[in-house]
Design an enzyme around this catalytic site. Structure first.
Site, PDB file in Angstrom:
ATOM      1  N   ASP A  56       0.821  -1.213   0.000  1.00  0.00           N
ATOM      2  CA  ASP A  56       0.000   0.000   0.000  1.00  0.00           C
ATOM      3  C   ASP A  56       0.851   1.257   0.000  1.00  0.00           C
ATOM      4  OD1 ASP A  56      -2.024  -1.729   0.138  1.00  0.00           O
ATOM      5  OD2 ASP A  56      -2.778  -1.120   2.107  1.00  0.00           O
ATOM      6  N   ASP A  60       0.632   4.262  -2.529  1.00  0.00           N
ATOM      7  CA  ASP A  60       0.326   5.634  -2.101  1.00  0.00           C
ATOM      8  C   ASP A  60       1.365   6.610  -2.634  1.00  0.00           C
ATOM      9  OD1 ASP A  60      -1.802   4.599  -0.812  1.00  0.00           O
ATOM     10  OD2 ASP A  60      -0.952   4.726   1.211  1.00  0.00           O
ATOM     11  N   LYS A 139     -24.220 -16.235  -6.829  1.00  0.00           N
ATOM     12  CA  LYS A 139     -25.229 -15.181  -6.704  1.00  0.00           C
ATOM     13  C   LYS A 139     -24.738 -14.258  -5.604  1.00  0.00           C
ATOM     14  CE  LYS A 139     -30.190 -14.440  -6.463  1.00  0.00           C
ATOM     15  NZ  LYS A 139     -30.175 -13.282  -5.595  1.00  0.00           N
ATOM     16  N   GLU A 194     -23.186  -6.446  -9.493  1.00  0.00           N
ATOM     17  CA  GLU A 194     -23.551  -6.368  -8.091  1.00  0.00           C
ATOM     18  C   GLU A 194     -22.492  -5.522  -7.405  1.00  0.00           C
ATOM     19  OE1 GLU A 194     -26.287  -7.921  -7.961  1.00  0.00           O
ATOM     20  OE2 GLU A 194     -26.794  -8.156  -5.845  1.00  0.00           O
ATOM     21  N   LYS A 334     -30.687 -21.112  -4.211  1.00  0.00           N
ATOM     22  CA  LYS A 334     -30.262 -20.408  -2.990  1.00  0.00           C
ATOM     23  C   LYS A 334     -29.805 -21.385  -1.917  1.00  0.00           C
ATOM     24  CE  LYS A 334     -32.460 -16.168  -2.992  1.00  0.00           C
ATOM     25  NZ  LYS A 334     -32.849 -15.308  -2.092  1.00  0.00           N
ATOM     26  N   CYS A 428     -34.590   5.607  31.916  1.00  0.00           N
ATOM     27  CA  CYS A 428     -33.342   4.871  31.782  1.00  0.00           C
ATOM     28  C   CYS A 428     -33.267   3.793  32.871  1.00  0.00           C
ATOM     29  CB  CYS A 428     -32.163   5.840  31.902  1.00  0.00           C
ATOM     30  SG  CYS A 428     -30.579   4.989  32.052  1.00  0.00           S
ATOM     31  N   CYS A 446     -30.821   7.836  26.870  1.00  0.00           N
ATOM     32  CA  CYS A 446     -30.801   8.447  28.190  1.00  0.00           C
ATOM     33  C   CYS A 446     -30.010   9.751  28.023  1.00  0.00           C
ATOM     34  CB  CYS A 446     -30.105   7.524  29.189  1.00  0.00           C
ATOM     35  SG  CYS A 446     -29.725   8.384  30.734  1.00  0.00           S
ATOM     36  N   CYS A 451     -25.129   9.652  33.844  1.00  0.00           N
ATOM     37  CA  CYS A 451     -25.712   8.321  34.098  1.00  0.00           C
ATOM     38  C   CYS A 451     -24.570   7.309  34.238  1.00  0.00           C
ATOM     39  CB  CYS A 451     -26.627   7.947  32.935  1.00  0.00           C
ATOM     40  SG  CYS A 451     -27.077   6.199  32.889  1.00  0.00           S
TER      41      CYS A 451
HETATM   42  S1  IVH Z   1     -28.671 -12.906 -13.297  1.00  0.00           S
HETATM   43  C1  IVH Z   1     -32.842 -11.116 -15.410  1.00  0.00           C
HETATM   44  N1  IVH Z   1     -26.496 -13.343 -11.955  1.00  0.00           N
HETATM   45  O1  IVH Z   1     -29.928 -11.472  -8.040  1.00  0.00           O
HETATM   46  C2  IVH Z   1     -32.140 -11.271 -14.111  1.00  0.00           C
HETATM   47  N2  IVH Z   1     -28.213 -12.084 -10.892  1.00  0.00           N
HETATM   48  O2  IVH Z   1     -32.783 -12.304  -7.974  1.00  0.00           O
HETATM   49  C3  IVH Z   1     -30.845 -11.977 -14.316  1.00  0.00           C
HETATM   50  N3  IVH Z   1     -27.630 -11.359  -8.618  1.00  0.00           N
HETATM   51  O3  IVH Z   1     -31.384  -8.579  -9.392  1.00  0.00           O
HETATM   52  C4  IVH Z   1     -30.118 -12.049 -13.045  1.00  0.00           C
HETATM   53  N4  IVH Z   1     -25.614 -12.250  -8.559  1.00  0.00           N
HETATM   54  O4  IVH Z   1     -29.089  -8.353  -8.306  1.00  0.00           O
HETATM   55  C5  IVH Z   1     -27.717 -12.770 -11.927  1.00  0.00           C
HETATM   56  N5  IVH Z   1     -24.509 -13.848 -10.868  1.00  0.00           N
HETATM   57  C6  IVH Z   1     -25.699 -13.253 -10.871  1.00  0.00           C
HETATM   58  C7  IVH Z   1     -26.158 -12.532  -9.762  1.00  0.00           C
HETATM   59  C8  IVH Z   1     -27.435 -11.960  -9.809  1.00  0.00           C
HETATM   60  C9  IVH Z   1     -26.508 -11.539  -7.884  1.00  0.00           C
HETATM   61  C10 IVH Z   1     -28.807 -10.637  -8.139  1.00  0.00           C
HETATM   62  C11 IVH Z   1     -29.192  -9.528  -9.054  1.00  0.00           C
HETATM   63  C12 IVH Z   1     -30.617  -9.753  -9.434  1.00  0.00           C
HETATM   64  C13 IVH Z   1     -31.063 -10.712  -8.379  1.00  0.00           C
HETATM   65  C14 IVH Z   1     -32.129 -11.592  -8.974  1.00  0.00           C
END
Ligand code: IVH
Length: 694
Positions: A56, A60, A139, A194, A334, A428, A446, A451
């Site tokens: 770092d 910097d 996901k 994301e 999920k 309190c 409070c 206190c």
């Molecule tokens: S594909 C048309 N891929 O999950 C929607 N979504 O429940 C296609 N998400 O709004 C979504 N990782 O914010 C996709 N690898 C991923 C993802 C992802 C996170 C989120 C995303 C989406 C939500 C859908």
């Protein structure tokens, strides 16, 4: 250094030359271009590849060199320079924009039978003889955004909003250092990504927030989505956000499949899910890719809540199309969060140093995701009402973001009789003063600064390692000192005599002398540590260092007029109006002024020359994994490591320097440490490292 990091790189002709002009390349332009290239390459290695070449401090230094060059030649500071990521003034509000293509959500499943059904539907709808290929990727658990590049420039970005329209957040996205401001591609690209915060970054942010008296974020998702919508990009820049691209919605020229498009973007320097993506040719391969990702989940630096299975070929995606709500070509699988059921023994109220009353559920201890959980914050009266949690209830506990245990449900079917609902008090619980609610806030406070609950929490905070670092001043001793009226504020600590302390329970004359000498030596702590210890609202260790530099010493801070507070702090990076107002209010409060004077009279703090340098962080760059039961909460230990400049890993990986092992450590963690050459230490050794460094 080789490749993209070469310092002698040249750009073509210098900008700004008219037709037919010839001029020798200007050396400072070359120097600037080479520096920009080098910094971009390091950003990419650090944020995208997770494989930095330099530390770092060296980074910097490059950045400072670039800033200095641009200060001397301001026309070099073009919008795509790394110094221009954090734009101008905060905005009054966020503009709404329409998405290029609506942002839909995904159908969810938790079972592999549903997945097989999804596979069948896909095959049935595709033209005969078309064998779909699938991709499986994480996901990510964050906030989804749209990102626009046009002819290689990052030109737009928005939050998901209602799926049709979102809020325009380009300036905030520009602060994300993993996201290149320019890429080598001609044409339009619209991406979906994301925005996440790595778990280790969240720990550091939460340690900082706790030190500033702000509530910690419960999980990375809340932290990311809250940060993205902030109006001041300078504050956003400090939130260590990362963007990870998971889809291309415009940019057909990139590739014919989803996976190849992500790979191409990865090669262009964008962070994507590509490194974690698996291509599968059958549903059984999909099943094993899902299982494999579940195994790797804990080792990933960010939270995921499952995986997304997608039909890989864009042409197949087109022929499958969408239902009213979801794409037919993708499904989310999920993971269930690890949950434990236990019983609420009691609901107690904690009074914090700002007077906030926090209800806490005391639980029958239960093992959950590697630790024993005996307490869970219930946050405030609204949360208790929503959950309807009562003493004696059987409750489900989950770890939000795998960090903070939360009560997520009450099993009403096994409630014993009709226990009375928990009601937040009007007074309190410690001193009996009527409680107050600040406008716009749910929490009760409070307001009595004297206190004993508030004083105890203030002394505890003052003595913490990242503040005045006073050894031997534990919770039991603080409680007794406050309850006996020996300590009414933090300055009283400096008046304690060994004889007074020796009379207290479990205190001999030797330990009393140790306490007094630890308190006395804290007089020499740097000024910024004192400011951190005072717990000014919103002022954590980083802001305290800036405030210390602006004021120079405690006595000059005391001499600041309200107008001076504004004048001196308004130019300081990261000091927004709320922080300035908090410092102003603190200095205008006669009680706080009296306390500061009392500290000056007792010779506490030596002024600016003693301000902590970042280099004083004894554990800078050293990584730790903490496991087993320790004498303090896991969160406190993590906070201390991070405040000392160290890094916390969730699991032992290649490169983890120390495994801190408490009581009841699992054998697998110890074996992993031995296998990877990680040194195993106990809590006492950690304390020594925190104090003296390695
Ligand atoms: S594909 C048309 N891929 O999950 C929607 N979504 O429940 C296609 N998400 O709004 C979504 N990782 O914010 C996709 N690898 C991923 C993802 C992802 C996170 C989120 C995303 C989406 C939500 C859908």
């Amino acid at each position: 250094m080789t490749g993209p990091c070469q310092r002698d790189g040249r750009i073509g002709s210098p900008a700004g030359l008219g037709f037919g002009e010839t001029r020798k390349p200007m050396p400072h332009r070359d120097h600037h271009a080479a520096l920009v290239r080098e910094i971009r390459a390091h950003d990419h290695r650090y944020y995208v590849l997770d494989d930095p070449l330099i530390d770092d401090r060296a980074y910097d230094a490059l950045y400072a060199e670039l800033r200095a060059l641009e200060a001397a030649y301001p026309d070099l500071a073009t919008p795509d320079s790394p110094t221009q990521r954090v734009g101008g003034a905060p905005r009054a509000d966020l503009r709404t924009v329409e998405h290029a293509v609506p942002m839909l959500s995904l159908d969810n499943t938790y079972s592999s039978a549903d997945l097989a059904e999804f596979g069948r539907r896909v095959r049935d709808r595709l033209p005969k003889g078309t064998e779909p290929t699938f991709s499986v990727e994480p996901k990510l658990d964050g906030a989804s955004v749209e990102i626009l590049y046009r002819d290689g420039r990052l030109i737009g970005g928005s939050t998901r909003g209602d799926g049709i329209r979102g809020e325009e957040i380009l300036e905030n996205l520009r602060t994300i250092r993993s996201l290149p401001l320019t890429i080598d591609f001609v044409g339009p690209i619209t991406l979906r990504a994301e925005v996440v915060i790595f778990r280790s970054d969240l720990r550091a942010i939460n340690a900082e927030r706790t030190a500033a008296g702000e509530p910690p974020f419960a999980n990375p998702r809340n932290a990311a989505s809250g940060s993205l919508r902030m109006l001041d990009p300078r504050v956003v820049a400090r939130r260590r956000l990362r963007a990870i691209v998971w889809a291309v919605v415009e940019g057909e020229a990139l590739a014919a499949t989803h996976s190849a498009a992500l790979r191409r973007l990865h090669e262009l320097g964008l962070p994507t899910t590509w490194p974690e993506l698996r291509i599968c040719h059958s549903l059984s391969e999909v099943d094993s890719a899902i299982a494999d990702l579940a195994d790797r989940r804990d080792g990933l630096p960010f939270d995921i809540d499952g995986c997304v299975v997608k039909v890989d070929r864009f042409s197949d995606q087109m022929s499958l199309g969408f239902t009213a709500k979801f794409p037919r070509w993708a499904i989310a699988y999920k993971y269930r969060a690890e949950r434990a059921m236990t019983r609420v023994r009691d609901i107690v109220l904690q009074v914090g140093r700002t007077g906030t009353l926090t209800p806490v559920a005391e639980l029958e201890p239960i093992a959950l995701a590697g630790t024993t959980v005996a307490r869970a914050s219930l946050h405030n009266g609204d949360v208790i009402r929503e959950l309807d949690v009562r003493v004696g209830d059987r409750v489900g506990i989950e770890k939000a973001g795998e960090i903070i245990p939360q009560v997520v449900l009450v099993d009403l079917a096994v409630r014993d009789g009709d226990p009375p609902p928990f009601v937040m008090p009007n007074r309190c619980p410690v001193c009996g003063t009527p409680v107050e609610r600040r406008s716009g806030q749910v929490a009760l406070r409070c307001p009595n600064a004297a206190c004993p609950g508030v004083v105890k929490a203030s002394v505890w905070h003052f003595a913490r390692r990242f503040a005045m670092d006073i050894d031997h001043l534990g919770e039991v001793l603080i409680t007794e000192l406050v309850e006996r009226g020996l300590v009414r504020d933090v300055a009283d600590l400096y008046d304690l005599a060994p004889a007074t302390i020796a009379g207290l329970s479990r205190m001999g004359s030797r330990s009393a002398e140790n306490v007094v000498s630890a308190i006395a030596s804290s007089r020499d702590r740097p000024f910024d540590r004192l400011l951190t210890g005072l717990g000014i609202d919103l002022v954590g260790p980083v802001a305290a260092r800036q405030l210390a530099e602006a004021a120079g010493s405690l006595s000059s801070l005391l001499a600041w007029t309200p107008a001076e507070v504004e004048k001196r702090l308004s130019g300081v990076a990261g000091f927004g109006p709320k922080m300035i107002e908090s410092v102003r209010a603190f200095l205008a409060d006669p009680r706080e002024r009296a306390l500061l004077q009392k500290l000056v009279d007792r010779g506490v703090s030596r002024g600016l020359e003693a301000t902590s340098e970042p280099a004083a962080e004894p554990l800078r760059g050293i990584s730790f994994c903490v496991t087993g039961e320790l004498s303090r909460t896991r969160e406190t230990v993590h906070g201390d490591i991070v405040a000392a400049g160290g890094i916390v890993h969730d699991s032992v990986k290649k490169g983890t320097t120390f495994l801190v092992a408490g009581e009841k450590v699992g054998r697998s963690k110890l074996e992993a440490a031995r296998g990877r050459g990680t040194k195993i230490i106990d809590e006492v050794e950690l304390e020594r490292l925190l104090r003296d460094g390695p």
